[in-house]
Structures are given as structure tokens and as C-alpha cells.
Design an enzyme around this catalytic site. Sequence first.
Site, PDB file in Angstrom:
ATOM      1  N   CYS A 109       0.851  -1.186   0.000  1.00  0.00           N
ATOM      2  CA  CYS A 109       0.000   0.000   0.000  1.00  0.00           C
ATOM      3  C   CYS A 109       0.888   1.238   0.000  1.00  0.00           C
ATOM      4  O   CYS A 109       1.830   1.318   0.793  1.00  0.00           O
ATOM      5  CB  CYS A 109      -0.887  -0.017   1.245  1.00  0.00           C
ATOM      6  SG  CYS A 109      -2.072   1.334   1.298  1.00  0.00           S
ATOM      7  N   GLU A 153      -8.098  -1.341  -3.457  1.00  0.00           N
ATOM      8  CA  GLU A 153      -8.461   0.083  -3.549  1.00  0.00           C
ATOM      9  C   GLU A 153      -9.887   0.314  -3.067  1.00  0.00           C
ATOM     10  O   GLU A 153     -10.162   1.308  -2.380  1.00  0.00           O
ATOM     11  CB  GLU A 153      -8.290   0.587  -4.990  1.00  0.00           C
ATOM     12  CG  GLU A 153      -6.875   0.497  -5.542  1.00  0.00           C
ATOM     13  CD  GLU A 153      -5.817   1.075  -4.612  1.00  0.00           C
ATOM     14  OE1 GLU A 153      -6.090   2.082  -3.934  1.00  0.00           O
ATOM     15  OE2 GLU A 153      -4.716   0.504  -4.550  1.00  0.00           O
TER      16      GLU A 153
HETATM   17 ZN   LIG Z   1      -3.590   0.883  -0.297  1.00  0.00          ZN
END
Ligand SMILES: [Zn+2]
Length: 199
Positions: A109, A153
Site C-alpha cells: 500500500c 483500492e
Molecule cells: Zn492501499
Amino acid sequence: MYGDSVLRAQTQPIADAKATFTVPGFEPVDRRALARNMLETMYEAEGVGLAAPQIGLPLRMFVAAEYDDDHADGQPKPLRARVLREFVFINPMLEVIDPTPESRYLDGCLSIPGVYEDGVMRPQAIRITYSDEHGARHQLEADDYFARVVQHEYDHLFGRLFLDLLPAAVTEKHRSYLVQLQREAKAYLKSLGKNRDQR
Ligand SMILES: [Zn+2]
């Protein structure tokens, strides 16, 4: 960055096509420019996806790209040259079309740079219905790696981070780094506040 409360905030749909959006610390932009900026930010950070909360906007929007394989001819190509398709997902709705759980790929991430973990179980195939930055409606089916990207996402729009989907021991393993990220996120927010006052 991890530790910024916007990553845990409730996100709002983008209802007004003429709305402008202000990323903290930047000038207001319209929906199209926001989408472009998010894609550029994602490429700059060498990411496969970027959600609006990650740039400080609690909105139901994310971008993602599919890339060509790196080492086809031995010579590493720059990321931008490997983009096969790029996507802007606005007000997305996700359905699972194949619930078979898979965990073949690592999750990482941009809000938790440097941390990659396997073991995040995600359904194998999904369908996503969304608008693009021009307001056109689309439906996309994805499986395998890109299905994982889209689900990662999409999770951001619900304040979910991939570490939440792993045993607490994994978060614990990264504890001191996460605390450091938290500290940096707070310092950054504080610096934004100062800039606002100075203007
Ligand atoms: Zn992420």
C-alpha cells in the site's frame, strides 16, 4: 500516510459533475484534473492503484493501472512505458463473481510504504460498476491480480487497510515502523495547517 485519520474516514460519493476538489496543500481542481493528478501521483510512486483517501480526500474514487510484464526482453522498462490500461473508478460498486479465495499475491500500500505481506485472502474474480472522470458508466470484470488490486483500492473507500485483513501479529511485527509513519502523518498535517495560516 498510515496514521492519518482520513484513511479511516467515511467516504462520500461524487454527485456533482461540476464540483471542485481541494487536496490539502494544493489548489482546487475539477473531477478530470483530479483523476489525472491521481494517476500521475500513482505512476510517480510506482503504484498499481491509488484511492482518494490516500491523498487526503474522503471520496468514493480510486485509480488503477494494468502494466505489461517487466522483464520481457531482459531490459527493465520504465513504469510509464509499461501501462496497458489505466482506470478511473468513481462511485464504484463491487460484486464478487467468483468467491474462491486466493492469496497468491502480496498486498502492499502506498500509504504504508515498504510493507508487503502475503496471506490476504481475496475473492478470485469481481465485477465493478463505476463512472469514469467524464461521467460515462462502465462495468468491468477482473480476476487474478487485477481483481486483487481493485479490491484493495475499494477497501480504502471503507477505511479498510490490508493489514486489517491479516492477523494482529502481522501489524505487531511492523509496530515501530507504523508508529513512525503515524508520527510523520501528524507532522505533515500540522505543517499543512501552518501553510494555511500563512496564506
Ligand atoms: Zn492501499
